[in-house]
Structure formats: structure tokens, C-alpha cells
Design a protein around this motif. Sequence first.
Motif, PDB file in Angstrom:
ATOM      1  N   GLU A  28       0.825  -1.323  -0.065  1.00  0.00           N
ATOM      2  CA  GLU A  28      -0.093   0.261  -0.007  1.00  0.00           C
ATOM      3  C   GLU A  28       0.817   1.121   0.152  1.00  0.00           C
ATOM      4  OE1 GLU A  28      -3.524  -2.355   2.668  1.00  0.00           O
ATOM      5  OE2 GLU A  28      -2.245  -0.676   3.367  1.00  0.00           O
ATOM      6  N   LYS A  29       1.841   1.211   0.517  1.00  0.00           N
ATOM      7  CA  LYS A  29       2.727   2.326   0.801  1.00  0.00           C
ATOM      8  C   LYS A  29       3.519   2.401  -0.526  1.00  0.00           C
ATOM      9  CE  LYS A  29       7.098   3.779   3.216  1.00  0.00           C
ATOM     10  NZ  LYS A  29       8.071   3.619   4.249  1.00  0.00           N
ATOM     11  N   ARG A  30       3.715   1.482  -1.108  1.00  0.00           N
ATOM     12  CA  ARG A  30       4.564   1.606  -2.569  1.00  0.00           C
ATOM     13  C   ARG A  30       3.653   2.038  -3.486  1.00  0.00           C
ATOM     14  NH1 ARG A  30       6.357  -4.067  -4.325  1.00  0.00           N
ATOM     15  NH2 ARG A  30       7.749  -3.608  -2.717  1.00  0.00           N
ATOM     16  N   ASP A  64       3.843   5.277  -6.019  1.00  0.00           N
ATOM     17  CA  ASP A  64       3.810   5.505  -7.323  1.00  0.00           C
ATOM     18  C   ASP A  64       2.938   6.231  -8.012  1.00  0.00           C
ATOM     19  OD1 ASP A  64       5.981   3.852  -7.208  1.00  0.00           O
ATOM     20  OD2 ASP A  64       4.718   1.830  -7.405  1.00  0.00           O
ATOM     21  N   ILE A  65       1.624   6.032  -7.542  1.00  0.00           N
ATOM     22  CA  ILE A  65       0.384   6.797  -8.072  1.00  0.00           C
ATOM     23  C   ILE A  65       0.419   8.309  -7.839  1.00  0.00           C
ATOM     24  CG2 ILE A  65      -1.176   6.897  -6.190  1.00  0.00           C
ATOM     25  CD1 ILE A  65      -3.286   6.146  -8.287  1.00  0.00           C
ATOM     26  N   SER A  66       1.336   8.812  -6.778  1.00  0.00           N
ATOM     27  CA  SER A  66       1.557  10.404  -6.839  1.00  0.00           C
ATOM     28  C   SER A  66       2.329  10.669  -7.664  1.00  0.00           C
ATOM     29  CB  SER A  66       2.101  10.409  -5.195  1.00  0.00           C
ATOM     30  OG  SER A  66       3.356  10.176  -5.328  1.00  0.00           O
ATOM     31  N   LYS A  67       2.881   9.948  -8.631  1.00  0.00           N
ATOM     32  CA  LYS A  67       3.734  10.706  -9.346  1.00  0.00           C
ATOM     33  C   LYS A  67       3.047  10.948 -10.686  1.00  0.00           C
ATOM     34  CE  LYS A  67       7.912   7.882  -8.107  1.00  0.00           C
ATOM     35  NZ  LYS A  67       8.924   6.681  -8.293  1.00  0.00           N
ATOM     36  N   LYS A  68       1.881   9.945 -10.707  1.00  0.00           N
ATOM     37  CA  LYS A  68       1.010  10.362 -11.932  1.00  0.00           C
ATOM     38  C   LYS A  68      -0.099  11.519 -11.688  1.00  0.00           C
ATOM     39  CE  LYS A  68       1.337   5.358 -13.094  1.00  0.00           C
ATOM     40  NZ  LYS A  68       0.709   4.154 -13.247  1.00  0.00           N
ATOM     41  N   VAL A  80       0.352  17.906  -9.520  1.00  0.00           N
ATOM     42  CA  VAL A  80       1.706  18.340  -8.316  1.00  0.00           C
ATOM     43  C   VAL A  80       1.025  18.467  -6.891  1.00  0.00           C
ATOM     44  CG1 VAL A  80       3.431  20.088  -7.943  1.00  0.00           C
ATOM     45  CG2 VAL A  80       3.004  19.181 -10.293  1.00  0.00           C
ATOM     46  N   ASN A  81      -0.156  19.371  -7.080  1.00  0.00           N
ATOM     47  CA  ASN A  81      -0.733  19.798  -5.826  1.00  0.00           C
ATOM     48  C   ASN A  81      -1.956  18.713  -5.789  1.00  0.00           C
ATOM     49  OD1 ASN A  81       0.979  21.963  -5.080  1.00  0.00           O
ATOM     50  ND2 ASN A  81      -0.222  23.169  -6.336  1.00  0.00           N
ATOM     51  N   SER A  82      -1.787  17.665  -5.628  1.00  0.00           N
ATOM     52  CA  SER A  82      -2.860  16.694  -5.323  1.00  0.00           C
ATOM     53  C   SER A  82      -3.569  16.695  -3.960  1.00  0.00           C
ATOM     54  CB  SER A  82      -2.534  15.252  -5.599  1.00  0.00           C
ATOM     55  OG  SER A  82      -3.598  14.201  -5.516  1.00  0.00           O
ATOM     56  N   CYS A  83      -4.926  16.412  -4.197  1.00  0.00           N
ATOM     57  CA  CYS A  83      -5.758  16.341  -2.918  1.00  0.00           C
ATOM     58  C   CYS A  83      -6.071  15.224  -2.441  1.00  0.00           C
ATOM     59  CB  CYS A  83      -6.823  17.323  -3.278  1.00  0.00           C
ATOM     60  SG  CYS A  83      -8.104  16.436  -4.488  1.00  0.00           S
ATOM     61  N   HIS A  84      -5.453  14.026  -2.809  1.00  0.00           N
ATOM     62  CA  HIS A  84      -5.951  12.699  -2.381  1.00  0.00           C
ATOM     63  C   HIS A  84      -5.591  12.679  -0.764  1.00  0.00           C
ATOM     64  CE1 HIS A  84      -1.593  12.131  -3.592  1.00  0.00           C
ATOM     65  NE2 HIS A  84      -1.601  10.615  -2.840  1.00  0.00           N
ATOM     66  N   LEU A  85      -4.318  12.848  -0.612  1.00  0.00           N
ATOM     67  CA  LEU A  85      -3.886  12.826   1.055  1.00  0.00           C
ATOM     68  C   LEU A  85      -4.556  13.693   1.961  1.00  0.00           C
ATOM     69  CD1 LEU A  85      -0.044  12.064   0.686  1.00  0.00           C
ATOM     70  CD2 LEU A  85      -2.020  10.418   0.926  1.00  0.00           C
ATOM     71  N   SER A  86      -4.922  14.979   1.358  1.00  0.00           N
ATOM     72  CA  SER A  86      -5.466  16.000   2.179  1.00  0.00           C
ATOM     73  C   SER A  86      -6.896  15.616   2.348  1.00  0.00           C
ATOM     74  CB  SER A  86      -5.810  17.167   1.249  1.00  0.00           C
ATOM     75  OG  SER A  86      -4.256  17.707   1.081  1.00  0.00           O
ATOM     76  N   CYS A  87      -7.539  14.864   1.342  1.00  0.00           N
ATOM     77  CA  CYS A  87      -8.999  14.440   1.414  1.00  0.00           C
ATOM     78  C   CYS A  87      -8.862  13.065   2.781  1.00  0.00           C
ATOM     79  CB  CYS A  87      -9.324  13.636   0.091  1.00  0.00           C
ATOM     80  SG  CYS A  87     -11.129  13.339   0.275  1.00  0.00           S
ATOM     81  N   ASP A  91      -8.666  14.794 -11.836  1.00  0.00           N
ATOM     82  CA  ASP A  91      -9.572  14.840 -10.837  1.00  0.00           C
ATOM     83  C   ASP A  91      -9.306  15.203  -9.375  1.00  0.00           C
ATOM     84  OD1 ASP A  91     -11.497  14.734 -13.019  1.00  0.00           O
ATOM     85  OD2 ASP A  91     -12.114  12.670 -12.390  1.00  0.00           O
ATOM     86  N   TRP A  92      -8.138  14.887  -9.338  1.00  0.00           N
ATOM     87  CA  TRP A  92      -7.555  14.932  -7.949  1.00  0.00           C
ATOM     88  C   TRP A  92      -6.706  16.273  -7.678  1.00  0.00           C
ATOM     89  CZ3 TRP A  92      -9.147  11.883  -4.247  1.00  0.00           C
ATOM     90  CH2 TRP A  92      -9.729  10.670  -4.655  1.00  0.00           C
ATOM     91  N   ASP A  93      -6.843  17.121  -8.587  1.00  0.00           N
ATOM     92  CA  ASP A  93      -6.136  18.644  -8.427  1.00  0.00           C
ATOM     93  C   ASP A  93      -6.579  19.134  -7.118  1.00  0.00           C
ATOM     94  OD1 ASP A  93      -5.917  21.753  -8.955  1.00  0.00           O
ATOM     95  OD2 ASP A  93      -4.600  20.705 -10.019  1.00  0.00           O
ATOM     96  N   VAL A  94      -5.901  20.143  -6.429  1.00  0.00           N
ATOM     97  CA  VAL A  94      -6.285  20.573  -5.134  1.00  0.00           C
ATOM     98  C   VAL A  94      -7.583  21.561  -5.150  1.00  0.00           C
ATOM     99  CG1 VAL A  94      -4.785  22.784  -5.472  1.00  0.00           C
ATOM    100  CG2 VAL A  94      -5.261  21.866  -3.395  1.00  0.00           C
ATOM    101  N   VAL A  95      -7.684  21.974  -6.170  1.00  0.00           N
ATOM    102  CA  VAL A  95      -9.222  22.708  -6.339  1.00  0.00           C
ATOM    103  C   VAL A  95     -10.341  21.848  -6.557  1.00  0.00           C
ATOM    104  CG1 VAL A  95      -8.087  24.634  -7.612  1.00  0.00           C
ATOM    105  CG2 VAL A  95      -9.107  22.718  -8.770  1.00  0.00           C
TER     106      VAL A  95
END
Length: 539
Positions: free
Chosen positions: A382-384, A388-392, A395-402, A442-446
Amino acid sequence: MQFGIFKVCLVVVTAIVNHPLLFPNENATLPEEQIIQKMKDREESLKAEQMHLEQMFSSAVTKEKREEEEASQSTEASEDEPPWDFWSALSMVIFLMIEIWRQDFQEGNAQASTKEEDDLPFLGNNCQGVSLPNKAVLAIFYEQYIRVTTHDAVRTREFVEGFADDLLEALRSVCNRDEDMEVEDSMCIGSMYENWRVKKPLTCDLIVPFAPPEPYQFRCQPWISSHSISPDKQGCGTIQVIGPDDVSRACVCDRTKLGEDMLCLLHNPTTNKTKVSRDIDLLCSKNTDFLDTNQVMKWFQSAVTKAWGRISHKYDFDLAFSHLDAPGALRVKFRSGKIINFNITPVVQFEDSDLYLVSHFPSSPRPHDSNIQWALSFAIYEKRFLKDISKKLPVNSCHLSCLQIVSFLHSKQCHITGSSGLTTYHLKTVLLHLLLSRQFSDWDVVMLEERLRDVFVMLEKCLLEKKLYHFMVGNPKLPHTVNIPENFHFAEPLNLFRSFVLDRDLYQKTLVMFYEMLKNATVLINEYSLRLPASSLNK
């Protein structure tokens, strides 16, 4: 005789045709009074028809009696046939049986419906209609609360990693390498090292693989989802301790011709002549060769205590166990009063993969009653995957913030209503599934507000269906770059909400907690956004 049978058939057909339960579409729009009146009219019509048929039959019988040759036969038939009252009574019995069946059927449906409604007391509530904080509120809340926590996590991780390495090195020095378990280097897992932990106190999770002394080995036997495996055993496994004799049978040198100058390191002449006679504590369950979780916990706690006694003079703080029912749940207390918690959990590696079998989950009760059942941990995979997916992602992805915001709301709600069957691992699993079901853009920070709602919608759907499948087991959408073992990749899906099917009270409690969390979401976030301008709240 024929007329009696005709009467019975006539009553049955009439009951079937006119019964409101058997043909609900024809009577669905009529009021109850009209239906009753319609049945009374039909009954009177049937009585008139019955009288007409009786008259016709009586005239036929009278005509037959006039013939002398058929007089005796007619008399015998009359004696054999039951009286007319018998056919009327039989018709009434059949009608009553149909009516009793109808009442039982309706009662059964009512009970099933009532049970289903009790299981889903909030059915009809939809996350789409729940008011969630807007983008401005979420942005300020994240900057003021989540990001500050992230900075604290970095300092905590650095301290824990350095101290854990020193503690494990001391543990190896106090262990007898010929008789004690061999401890390897620790690995960092969990929310603190995936950068989404917000629950305080901040706790680091580390796993430490261990192995038996030579010439013994561990043989892991994981149980995955299958029709032949009971639900309480899915997602776990056993660990068998293999002795020298069993290892010899499994060696490939018995089936392969080695060259004259090649030597099997496992079965060299010296090893064959040496008989192992020392008494080694292999931590097995009584009268079995399976590794016992409680025995492992006692061994590890004793080893950690000895290791701390060797290096305690180097540090200016106290070390103690924070939970005695977990192997390595430790607490560091500084002179200033600051406390840092971390968990070092002994695990066993499955073959050459990054899958591990865990004896205890930190800060939580054991999921199984048997001491030889070990839980499967996919934490490394899961960590891997997240890395890996954070690279795709943007840049300011909101998945972890969510995930951080949902985890924050869940933690605060548990303090209010108490814990339930919903855990942070379930929240993480929902996010992992969403990462593969939506476009990366769809995972942009906005899009934080929209993705936050997606998490709640999917979580609600899974709760109502009592189905949340494990992200790693039997997931056809899982990227091959994760490199999970094939028998897990192609296994049947593992339902993480299986406990809700078996425990109705736990399910209802979880639903209550979930909808209360939704209702309190905006209030809690506004409460922690202390410097939030009043104008932003009204947007």
C-alpha cells in the motif's frame, strides 16, 4: 361426484382470480372497501350459480330414476357419493387455507421488511444532500491544522527511526544467536510514513521481521478468500515451524544432479553428521508446531526490556510499554513532559514477497481468538502504491488531504459517540479504490470539496451494502507494478465489512456514528479554523 369436484375447482379458481394478494396489479388502485364489496358481490353470484346447477342436476337425476335398468346403479352411486354439505364444507376449508396462507405470507413480509428497516435506520439519507464545508473553509482548515500536524510528524519520525535502530541493535546483542530468534532491520509503515496521519498523539508504526535460528525455518500458510475457508479465517494465516528433517525433504538438491565440485550448503556432510540436541524455545503453541502469537509477544517484550537496560544510560528519558497486550507498543517520556508513542511489531515474511504476517495490530484488540492465527499485512504494498501513483497525479494533488480530513472527522466523532466498526483502514481503502476509479486530473487541489464528497458517498454505499472489498486481494484493477503475489492478485475479493453481516448491533452503531460524523463535519472544521474570516463562512 363430478359436480362436487366441479364446485371445488370453481371455488379455488374464483379465489385465485379475485384474491388481491395473488393479483395485486389489478386491485392495487382500488380502495379496501371496494375490494371487500367486490368479493361480496362475487360470493352472491357464485351462490346463485350454485343453486342453478343444483336444480339442473336434480332434474337429471329424476329422469334417470325413471328408467328401471339404471335405478339400481343410480342408487349405489348415490350411496357412494358424499352429501352436498360435504362439498360445501370442503370448498370452505380450501378457501380458509388460502386465507391463512395469505396472512402468514403478509406477516413474513412484514417481519422481513421490519428487520431490513432496522438494519438500515438511515435509509433514504444521501450524502449528496449533506452540507460540507466549502473550498475556502477547507483550504484554511488544512493550512491551520493539518499542515502544522505534518511538520510535527517529520520531527517525530526522525527521532523514532534513530532510536528504533539503536534499540534493535541492543536487542540483537542480548540475544543468543544459536538459540534465540534472529531480528532483522525495521521497516516504517502506516499513516505517519504515508503522510496522512493527523490523529494525536502522533504514533509511528514499524515492523521487524524475525526468523528462527538455524536449521529451523518458518513456513507461512496464508488463508485468502475462498468458499472452503470460513469467514472468520479470511485475511489471516498460520506459521509452521519446520525442523531439520522437514527442511531436508523440501530441498531441491534431492531432485537435482549437482556437479562433483558443487556442495549443498544445507546438506553438507558436516550438517548430516551433526545432530541438533539443544533445547530451543521456538515459541510454538502447546503440543503443536505452529507459531503462537502470545508466545511471540512475551518473547519480544522480554527482549526489548533487556535491550533498553543495556542502552538506557545513553538517553535522558524514560521508556515504558504503553499497551501490555501488544508486543512493542512503546512510550518515550522526556523530562519536559513531552511524550512520543511508537509501535515496533514483530512480523514474519511470506516467502520472498513484501507480504507479512502480523501477530498483533497496535492499539487494537486481536481480530481472532486463536493464538495460532496471524493477520496478513499489505502495508508495504500500500505504501508503494501511494508512492507510485502520486507521480501520476497533479503536483498539488488533494488525495492525501482528503484522507486527512476524513480521518480527522472520524477521530473526533469517535471521541463523541465512541468507537464503532469503522476504522481508519476502511477510510484508506475507500480512497485507494477511488484513486483507480477516477481520472488523475480529478485530484487537483481545487477539487478537494468534490473528492471529499466522493469519499463519503462511496463509504455510505459500502456501509448500506455491507461490502467493502480489500484493495489488494482479488482486485483486477490493481496495477502490475505493485508486484503482489499472483495467488492474492487472482483470489476472490475479501470483504472488509463481513463483520457487519455477522454482528447486527455493531452495524447499527456504525451507521449512527457515520451519519453523526456527516452532520457534525462543518461544525467541527469551523471550530478548528480559528482565524477563518467571517466572510469566508458565508460563501
